[in-house]
Design a protein around this motif. Structure first.
Motif: not given
Length: 254
Positions: A8, A11-13, A15-16, A66, A146
């Motif tokens: 994966k 990143s600054n997601n 939705n996490d 991750t 994601y």
């Protein structure tokens, strides 16, 4: 040689969920002169044709946030009656070897993967698991990796199926969904409904009696043949940690 990334992107997601949040700060090239200034270099001596160097910092990231490899210590403090290995103690030869994909994409959400499922697939495809392989369980749930509800859905390995792989000589195995077991929110609701405290992490807890590691949040298993490749799954060497974020790749000789 072809290398396929099974990891994966970190990143600054947005939705996490909160327990998977990653926060990375990117520093642009122009900030470099301030770092040099701290070391005593006057701005007038800053190299004229040098724009500076970029820099980044990971300000927040759990070791399970991750793609990662879980160490035996994650499952329990003791394994086989001895202190469980932390991620920095994992033998590196566990983390590299011939790979095999077991296709379980047909399994419905919340339907556990059984020994019979594994054997049925292997028999159908005329494949064999041998000691030292790295076994990759393909569920297809990486397509949601994601998205907000990624961790809420999926199948999961049963305790017996996990133990069966270990007894075949498998030290490292992995899955392309959030967790190795059935999804935690599903188990929480089922436990409350049935008043049953014995439902949780049955596959993880095999690691109390039999030493093994598993990977979670893999991606791109659809890009692999069932066999004929090597897997490299080296975790970050974090002292005393229960897991290590990993750049997992498959290597195909062509």
């Amino acid at each position: 040689m072809r290398i396929i990334d099974l990891s994966k992107t970190i990143s600054n997601n947005p939705n996490d969920p909160f327990f998977m949040k990653v926060k990375i700060k990117h520093k642009p090239h122009r900030k470099a002169k301030w770092i040099i200034r701290i070391f005593g270099l006057p701005f007038k001596l800053f190299p004229k044709n040098f724009v500076g160097w970029a820099d980044d910092s990971i300000q927040k990231m759990g070791v399970h946030s991750t793609t990662h490899l879980d160490a035996p210590y994650h499952y329990a403090p003791l394994c086989e009656g001895k202190a469980s290995k932390t991620i920095d103690e994992i033998p590196l030869d566990w983390c590299y070897g011939p790979g095999i994909v077991i296709d379980m994409k047909h399994k419905a959400d919340f339907d556990p993967i059984t020994v019979e499922d594994l054997v049925g697939f292997l028999d159908k495809e005329k494949l064999e698991i041998t000691s030292g392989m790295i076994v990759l369980i393909k569920t297809g749930r990486d397509k949601n990796i994601y998205q907000k509800d990624y961790y809420k859905n999926g199948t999961g390995m049963s305790a017996r199926a996990t133990e069966w792989l270990i007894d075949k000589g498998i030290k490292v195995m992995g899955i392309d969904q959030w967790g190795w077991d059935l999804p935690l929110p599903y188990l929480v609701e089922k436990a409350k409904k049935e008043n049953n405290p014995e439902l949780f992490w049955e596959a993880h807890l095999v690691g109390r009696e039999k030493e093994y590691c598993h990977m979670e949040q893999l991606v791109n298993l659809d890009a692999l043949p069932y066999t004929g490749f090597k897997v490299a799954a080296f975790p970050l060497k974090i002292k005393g940690a229960s897991a290590g974020p990993s750049r997992v790749v498959a290597i195909l000789e062509e």
